[in-house]
Write a protein that holds these residues in place. Structure first.
Motif, PDB file in Angstrom:
ATOM      1  N   ALA A   1     -34.717  47.037 -41.802  1.00 45.07           N
ATOM      2  CA  ALA A   1     -35.624  46.133 -42.512  1.00 45.07           C
ATOM      3  C   ALA A   1     -37.074  46.391 -42.114  1.00 45.07           C
ATOM      4  O   ALA A   1     -37.989  46.322 -42.952  1.00 45.07           O
ATOM      5  CB  ALA A   1     -35.253  44.671 -42.241  1.00 45.07           C
ATOM      6  N   HIS A   2     -37.310  46.698 -40.832  1.00 46.43           N
ATOM      7  CA  HIS A   2     -38.682  46.995 -40.388  1.00 46.43           C
ATOM      8  C   HIS A   2     -39.179  48.295 -41.007  1.00 46.43           C
ATOM      9  O   HIS A   2     -40.369  48.436 -41.310  1.00 46.43           O
ATOM     10  CB  HIS A   2     -38.731  47.071 -38.856  1.00 46.43           C
ATOM     11  CG  HIS A   2     -38.416  45.779 -38.181  1.00 46.43           C
ATOM     12  ND1 HIS A   2     -39.197  44.650 -38.341  1.00 46.43           N
ATOM     13  CD2 HIS A   2     -37.399  45.422 -37.358  1.00 46.43           C
ATOM     14  CE1 HIS A   2     -38.685  43.650 -37.627  1.00 46.43           C
ATOM     15  NE2 HIS A   2     -37.599  44.099 -37.034  1.00 46.43           N
TER      16      HIS A   2
ATOM     17  N   SER B   1     -32.821  48.426 -37.194  1.00 46.46           N
ATOM     18  CA  SER B   1     -34.116  47.926 -37.667  1.00 46.46           C
ATOM     19  C   SER B   1     -34.501  48.486 -39.028  1.00 46.46           C
ATOM     20  O   SER B   1     -35.680  48.728 -39.283  1.00 46.46           O
ATOM     21  CB  SER B   1     -35.205  48.275 -36.641  1.00 46.46           C
ATOM     22  OG  SER B   1     -35.283  49.684 -36.473  1.00 46.46           O
TER      23      SER B   1
ATOM     24  N   ALA C   1     -34.671  38.199 -50.916  1.00 50.79           N
ATOM     25  CA  ALA C   1     -35.058  37.550 -49.655  1.00 50.79           C
ATOM     26  C   ALA C   1     -36.323  36.725 -49.841  1.00 50.79           C
ATOM     27  O   ALA C   1     -36.420  35.590 -49.345  1.00 50.79           O
ATOM     28  CB  ALA C   1     -35.253  38.602 -48.564  1.00 50.79           C
TER      29      ALA C   1
ATOM     30  N   LEU D   1     -29.645  42.261 -47.111  1.00 55.72           N
ATOM     31  CA  LEU D   1     -29.243  43.629 -46.778  1.00 55.72           C
ATOM     32  C   LEU D   1     -27.718  43.739 -46.709  1.00 55.72           C
ATOM     33  O   LEU D   1     -27.126  44.728 -47.151  1.00 55.72           O
ATOM     34  CB  LEU D   1     -29.864  44.059 -45.449  1.00 55.72           C
ATOM     35  CG  LEU D   1     -31.296  44.574 -45.512  1.00 55.72           C
ATOM     36  CD1 LEU D   1     -31.874  44.738 -44.110  1.00 55.72           C
ATOM     37  CD2 LEU D   1     -31.370  45.900 -46.268  1.00 55.72           C
TER      38      LEU D   1
ATOM     39  N   ARG E   1     -44.258  38.386 -50.585  1.00 57.18           N
ATOM     40  CA  ARG E   1     -43.653  38.069 -49.300  1.00 57.18           C
ATOM     41  C   ARG E   1     -44.319  36.847 -48.665  1.00 57.18           C
ATOM     42  O   ARG E   1     -45.305  36.322 -49.153  1.00 57.18           O
ATOM     43  CB  ARG E   1     -43.803  39.257 -48.336  1.00 57.18           C
ATOM     44  CG  ARG E   1     -43.152  40.522 -48.820  1.00 57.18           C
ATOM     45  CD  ARG E   1     -43.016  41.570 -47.736  1.00 57.18           C
ATOM     46  NE  ARG E   1     -44.211  41.799 -46.949  1.00 57.18           N
ATOM     47  CZ  ARG E   1     -44.423  42.901 -46.224  1.00 57.18           C
ATOM     48  NH1 ARG E   1     -43.521  43.851 -46.194  1.00 57.18           N
ATOM     49  NH2 ARG E   1     -45.528  43.049 -45.529  1.00 57.18           N
TER      50      ARG E   1
ATOM     51  N   THR F   1     -33.239  37.816 -44.971  1.00 56.99           N
ATOM     52  CA  THR F   1     -33.403  39.260 -45.159  1.00 56.99           C
ATOM     53  C   THR F   1     -32.174  40.002 -44.668  1.00 56.99           C
ATOM     54  O   THR F   1     -31.680  40.936 -45.326  1.00 56.99           O
ATOM     55  CB  THR F   1     -34.660  39.755 -44.421  1.00 56.99           C
ATOM     56  OG1 THR F   1     -35.819  39.105 -44.963  1.00 56.99           O
ATOM     57  CG2 THR F   1     -34.822  41.263 -44.579  1.00 56.99           C
ATOM     58  N   ALA F   2     -31.647  39.589 -43.511  1.00 57.18           N
ATOM     59  CA  ALA F   2     -30.402  40.196 -43.019  1.00 57.18           C
ATOM     60  C   ALA F   2     -29.260  39.941 -44.000  1.00 57.18           C
ATOM     61  O   ALA F   2     -28.426  40.818 -44.255  1.00 57.18           O
ATOM     62  CB  ALA F   2     -30.063  39.633 -41.638  1.00 57.18           C
TER      63      ALA F   2
ATOM     64  N   GLU G   1     -40.408  47.512 -44.395  1.00 62.48           N
ATOM     65  CA  GLU G   1     -41.727  46.862 -44.334  1.00 62.48           C
ATOM     66  C   GLU G   1     -42.827  47.906 -44.211  1.00 62.48           C
ATOM     67  O   GLU G   1     -43.871  47.818 -44.865  1.00 62.48           O
ATOM     68  CB  GLU G   1     -41.787  45.899 -43.147  1.00 62.48           C
ATOM     69  CG  GLU G   1     -41.063  44.590 -43.372  1.00 62.48           C
ATOM     70  CD  GLU G   1     -41.281  43.624 -42.226  1.00 62.48           C
ATOM     71  OE1 GLU G   1     -42.220  43.849 -41.424  1.00 62.48           O
ATOM     72  OE2 GLU G   1     -40.521  42.649 -42.118  1.00 62.48           O
TER      73      GLU G   1
ATOM     74  N   HIS H   1     -33.072  44.257 -51.780  1.00 57.86           N
ATOM     75  CA  HIS H   1     -32.985  43.165 -50.806  1.00 57.86           C
ATOM     76  C   HIS H   1     -34.286  42.387 -50.674  1.00 57.86           C
ATOM     77  O   HIS H   1     -34.271  41.175 -50.448  1.00 57.86           O
ATOM     78  CB  HIS H   1     -32.574  43.707 -49.423  1.00 57.86           C
ATOM     79  CG  HIS H   1     -33.714  44.144 -48.555  1.00 57.86           C
ATOM     80  ND1 HIS H   1     -34.336  45.360 -48.704  1.00 57.86           N
ATOM     81  CD2 HIS H   1     -34.366  43.510 -47.539  1.00 57.86           C
ATOM     82  CE1 HIS H   1     -35.303  45.464 -47.812  1.00 57.86           C
ATOM     83  NE2 HIS H   1     -35.345  44.368 -47.097  1.00 57.86           N
ATOM     84  N   GLU H   2     -35.425  43.034 -50.859  1.00 63.34           N
ATOM     85  CA  GLU H   2     -36.711  42.403 -50.603  1.00 63.34           C
ATOM     86  C   GLU H   2     -36.987  41.254 -51.561  1.00 63.34           C
ATOM     87  O   GLU H   2     -37.445  40.177 -51.162  1.00 63.34           O
ATOM     88  CB  GLU H   2     -37.821  43.465 -50.705  1.00 63.34           C
ATOM     89  CG  GLU H   2     -39.229  42.936 -50.577  1.00 63.34           C
ATOM     90  CD  GLU H   2     -39.650  42.706 -49.134  1.00 63.34           C
ATOM     91  OE1 GLU H   2     -40.613  41.961 -48.917  1.00 63.34           O
ATOM     92  OE2 GLU H   2     -39.005  43.278 -48.240  1.00 63.34           O
TER      93      GLU H   2
END
Length: 468
Positions: A187-188, A185, A285, A168, A455, A164-165, A191, A281-282
């Motif tokens: 990415a959080h 954060s 990943a 991004l 996911r 995921t990193a 989510e 990105h999601e």
């Protein structure tokens, strides 16, 4: 399962069909089953779709209180709804409700706004420009390999968090010309936005957003943080001269700056950037996570990946010209997306009466096409639950209907970033397999979580050791 989508009347438990030609209603669960179906929709969406297809066939009518869903699971149905008659359908259940969370970005917009957005973003995904970005993708992949190598023979690492990193980082460099790693954060926050969007889908948008539910409070904080990210990206790019670049961020600044009302322009900027960053990105990943998990369960496949990467790449970084040479790696990624398509369901709303196969779809009906079940259709995939990259050898692909495999959707809304996403996934898998071997942690159960993308719930802890 009936691969032809045959008669509803012969299916036990199906709804009554009109005798008039072209007015058949698909079979499906009785209305009294609505409460159980609602619970499945909330708790086990993949099981809901799988069991519906297994019991009722290729066309299913699912009654959920005030909603009636028309679920079609045949390549011909997908072709009709997504491509041939795409003008007769708008985005449907879930994405309509998700607009409250995502705004009017490319994922949820319709009509002229969607066409305007697509025209604006399309040049950033031309093959010429993607080829120019191959070096940046390879460098980010090398950084991932280095981070994973640091865990060699040590404690397990969450591979899903690492990829995921990576995605991004690739998104920032290739589409925004920015370092998204500087935003901590983020990415959080994505989510939390995705969780809210799925909550809107499951509740059919019936829960007011002002209620102070924990999920909605997290969503509000996430939206505030993402707005700050958008503001900072725009300010930094504007200071450099937005008109100079050809990346998506530059194009967005120029496009939204032409709005007569600055507030409309600002809202468009926020919605389109957040949607782009989430979708950009999601999905990749998720594809990488599922690929590494499936390859770990099939050691012979990992051996094949390693051998191809060593032969094709040697000890250098891949270039765009290597994509067609990494054929087995591409087949592995394609097979992972067959079993776990990044976009697991496609929803549409019929704008007028239609005929899908033999079945009548009334205007206003919610229509579902589910790549997750379509990719497992036993009429088109032999031993469909088995992971077998050889399905995607040229002779195998030529024998299947085109719309039996739609990991990036189909028709006018075909994923604009598919070529970049495939290059990213193939480079990463090849470079990791060349140097490392990833092994799942005993006792950790990998569970699919169908949100906007498919996911993995709880991450993907794996141990790292040298390849060979």
């Amino acid at each position: 399962m009936n691969p032809t989508g045959g008669g509803a009347a012969a299916v036990p438990g199906g709804g009554a069909s009109s005798p008039a030609p072209g007015r058949l209603r698909p079979p499906g669960p009785p209305r009294r089953a609505a409460m159980g179906l609602f619970l499945k929709l909330a708790r086990d969406r993949l099981s809901l779709m799988t069991s519906a297809a297994e019991r009722y066939g290729d066309a299913v009518r699912i009654s959920l209180g005030p909603k009636t869903l028309y679920f079609f699971n045949h390549p011909d149905h997908a072709k009709h709804v997504l491509a041939d008659n795409s003008a007769g359908y708008h985005k449907g259940i879930g994405l309509v409700q998700a607009r409250r969370a995502l705004g009017d970005g490319l994922l949820t917009s319709e009509g002229e706004l969607w066409r305007k957005q697509r025209r604006m973003i399309q040049p950033a995904f031309q093959h010429r420009r993607i080829a120019q970005q191959a070096g940046a993708v390879a460098e980010e992949a090398a950084g991932l390999v280095g981070r994973l190598r640091a865990h060699r023979e040590g404690e397990p690492v969450d591979v899903l968090g690492e990829v995921t990193a990576l995605t991004l980082g690739v998104l920032g460099r290739t589409l925004l010309d920015a370092d998204l790693g500087a935003f901590g954060s983020v990415a959080h926050s994505f989510e939390a936005v995705q969780d809210q969007a799925m909550f809107e889908m499951v509740t059919l948008g019936a829960v007011p957003t002002w209620l102070p539910l924990p999920r909605q409070l997290r969503f509000r904080r996430a939206r505030e943080q993402l707005q700050r990210v958008v503001d900072r990206l725009v300010a930094e790019r504007s200071a450099r001269g937005a008109a100079e670049g050809d990346d998506v961020l530059s194009r967005l600044i120029v496009s939204t700056g032409q709005e007569a009302d600055p507030r409309v322009g600002g809202r468009r900027m926020r919605d389109e950037l957040i949607t782009l960053m989430l979708a950009g990105h999601e999905t990749t990943a998720s594809t990488l996570g599922w690929t590494f998990h499936l390859v770990d369960r099939n050691p012979g496949v990992w051996d094949g990946l390693h051998a191809e990467a060593v032969e094709v790449l040697g000890d250098r970084l891949p270039g765009y010209e290597d994509l067609h040479r990494l054929r087995y790696t591409t087949m592995v990624v394609e097979e992972a997306m067959r079993l776990y398509p990044p976009v697991w369901i496609l929803t549409r709303s019929a704008q007028r009466d239609d005929l899908v196969g033999a079945y009548h779809v009334p205007a206003g009906a919610d229509v579902l096409i589910c790549p997750y079940t379509l990719h497992r259709h036993p009429g088109f995939w032999r031993d469909p639950e088995r992971f077998d990259p050889e399905r995607f050898a040229p002779e195998g692909a030529a024998s299947r209907p085109r719309y039996a495999y739609i990991p990036f959707g189909a028709g006018p809304r075909f994923c604009v970033g598919n070529s970049l996403g495939m290059m990213e996934a193939v480079f990463v898998v090849a470079m990791v397999a060349r140097e490392l071997r990833l092994t799942g942690v005993p006792g950790h159960r990998v569970v699919a979580e169908p949100m906007l993308s498919l996911r993995m719930r709880g991450g993907l802890p794996m141990t790292v050791r040298p390849a060979g």
